[in-house]
Design an enzyme around this catalytic site. Structure first.
Site, PDB file in Angstrom:
ATOM      1  N   SER A 155       0.842  -1.183   0.000  1.00  0.00           N
ATOM      2  CA  SER A 155       0.000   0.000   0.000  1.00  0.00           C
ATOM      3  C   SER A 155       0.889   1.249   0.000  1.00  0.00           C
ATOM      4  CB  SER A 155      -0.968  -0.031   1.182  1.00  0.00           C
ATOM      5  OG  SER A 155      -1.939   0.973   1.106  1.00  0.00           O
ATOM      6  N   ARG A 226     -12.435   6.218   8.942  1.00  0.00           N
ATOM      7  CA  ARG A 226     -11.988   4.834   8.863  1.00  0.00           C
ATOM      8  C   ARG A 226     -12.984   3.972   8.088  1.00  0.00           C
ATOM      9  NH1 ARG A 226      -7.400   2.164   8.390  1.00  0.00           N
ATOM     10  NH2 ARG A 226      -7.416   0.116   9.372  1.00  0.00           N
ATOM     11  N   ASP A 329      -8.274  -4.996  -6.805  1.00  0.00           N
ATOM     12  CA  ASP A 329      -7.835  -3.833  -6.029  1.00  0.00           C
ATOM     13  C   ASP A 329      -8.094  -2.573  -6.850  1.00  0.00           C
ATOM     14  OD1 ASP A 329      -6.585  -1.906  -4.519  1.00  0.00           O
ATOM     15  OD2 ASP A 329      -4.625  -2.883  -4.470  1.00  0.00           O
ATOM     16  N   HIS A 362      -8.076  -4.391  -2.081  1.00  0.00           N
ATOM     17  CA  HIS A 362      -6.771  -3.905  -1.648  1.00  0.00           C
ATOM     18  C   HIS A 362      -6.207  -4.706  -0.484  1.00  0.00           C
ATOM     19  CE1 HIS A 362      -3.503  -1.104  -1.289  1.00  0.00           C
ATOM     20  NE2 HIS A 362      -3.851  -0.740  -0.073  1.00  0.00           N
ATOM     21  N   ASP A 363      -7.072  -5.235   0.364  1.00  0.00           N
ATOM     22  CA  ASP A 363      -6.619  -5.993   1.531  1.00  0.00           C
ATOM     23  C   ASP A 363      -5.993  -7.331   1.170  1.00  0.00           C
ATOM     24  OD1 ASP A 363      -7.132  -4.216   3.521  1.00  0.00           O
ATOM     25  OD2 ASP A 363      -9.068  -5.059   4.103  1.00  0.00           O
TER      26      ASP A 363
END
Length: 411
Positions: A155, A226, A329, A362-363
């Site tokens: 990232s 968040r 992603d 993305h994770d």
């Protein structure tokens, strides 16, 4: 320092780098950097791991009685870093440092300003990814580490790794940006801006001066920020699989929205419950001002800044690169990763672009070690000629690669 089975050692500490001048031109009299190390240093086996936006130096597991570091209890890349893992701490000396501006032990907005005796708040200088790289270089100097075998980051940590290849090209042999890009696209810039607005419009933010027992933290704003982040890190496929349109139940709805008369009619969905739960956990461990500072550093990063192109920025790098990306992603896309790989190629550096077919978004680089670890492990040993790298289609010539499904690597 603690010793684990197999001769693996781990230590945690903080080093005061004394005065530090940020790229913005402002200085502080003392920059303390929290770091952790794993393994034994042999002189040529150091690997620097760069953490993502809200990560800490606590990258790998340590003995259970000593496994809580700076408020982040879970080692964030423990499935990839450790004895026998892709970044094998019985072979490599791994260093991970918390970045300036954060709140996990390194000096940031929540730290005490020696000039006032109060927290810096928004008087803390603006930070950049370049500041992170420069602080890491000074930390490594203090630890007696010169040239690095590799810099690996995911990232925005991948941006940090790219900055090493640009800023200190003679100091690193191999660079691995994972789920990263040379710069953010406008959509991500926009979402980050909305997240920051959520914090700065919270009345409790008070212009960043909310520290002290008698002042409430801007938890509502940070929680919303968040939640936006979590949506960015997931994909449509992963969200559909995790949550669908399921309701968390009528009682959960009333508990979540006790003052909302419509709560008895409209469902409180599992996806909402997930976002609320993770937001509550996050505000207990992270600082709102740090979130502002770190997202701005990520947004501001541009590999080509000060150069004619990305390739020009990497022209002095004489090592090898492994670029890893994930098909679902949309935060840091496969196309953006291909741009990075092409820049290395144009600069004359051996490079492989390893594309993983994944629906995790993305994770994926955190939750799919079975897809990340084989090519990463082989690249650290054999460079772009590593077996798992070349099996994926990667080579020193940098061909365009077909996506690689995770099942190729087994369990």
């Amino acid at each position: 320092m603690t010793r684990e089975p197999g001769g693996h050692t781990a230590s945690a500490g903080t080093i005061d780098l004394d005065a530090f001048t940020f790229e913005c031109g402002e200085s502080i009299p003392s920059l303390e950097v929290a770091y952790e190390t794993y393994g034994e240093f042999t002189g040529e086996n150091a690997v620097l791991v760069c953490h993502a936006l809200t990560g800490s130096a606590h990258v790998a597991r340590r003995p259970a009685q000593d496994d809580e570091t700076a408020g982040q209890a879970r080692a964030w890349w423990a499935d990839t870093v450790g004895p026998g893992k892709a970044i094998d701490t019985t072979e490599y000396y791994v260093v991970c440092a918390n970045v300036p501006g954060s709140c996990y032990g390194t000096t940031g907005p929540a730290s005490t300003n020696p000039a006032t005796g109060e927290p810096y708040g928004t008087d803390f200088p603006p930070v950049t990814v370049g500041d992170w790289t420069r602080a890491q270089r000074r930390l490594l100097d203090e630890l007696g580490i010169g040239r690095l075998h590799a810099v690996v980051g995911g990232s925005v940590g991948g941006m940090n790794a790219l900055d090493w290849a640009k800023r200190y090209p003679d100091d690193v042999d191999r660079v691995v940006p994972v789920a990263a890009a040379a710069r953010l696209d406008p959509q991500c810039l926009a979402l980050d801006a909305v997240a920051r607005r959520a914090i700065t419009t919270d009345p409790d933010w008070a212009g960043g001066d909310y520290y002290g027992e008698d002042r409430p933290d801007p938890d509502d704003g940070l929680a919303l920020a968040r939640q936006l982040g979590h949506v960015m890190y997931l994909s449509k496929e992963s969200m559909d699989g995790k949550f669908g349109r399921r309701s968390a139940g009528r009682e959960a709805t009333r508990e979540a929205f006790p003052a909302d008369p419509a709560a008895d009619f409209f469902p409180y969905r599992d996806v909402e419950s997930y976002l609320d739960y993770n937001a509550r956990r996050f505000v207990e461990r992270f600082d709102a001002n740090s979130y502002l500072y770190l997202t701005r550093a990520m947004d501001d990063y541009d590999l080509s800044a000060g150069y004619d192109s990305d390739a020009d920025a990497l022209a002095a790098f004489g090592g090898e690169a492994l670029v890893m990306s994930f098909t679902a992603d949309w935060h840091f896309t496969v196309e953006q990763a291909a741009t990075v790989a092409n820049a290395f190629r144009e600069a004359g550096a051996p490079v492989a672009h390893h594309v993983v077919d994944s629906d995790h978004g993305h994770d994926a680089f955190l939750v799919e070690p079975e897809t990340v670890n084989p090519p990463l492990a082989d690249f650290l040993v054999d460079g772009v000629e590593g077996r798992a790298v070349t099996d994926a289609g990667g080579d020193a010539g940098g061909r365009e690669l077909a996506p690689v499904h995770s099942s190729l690597f087994g369990d």
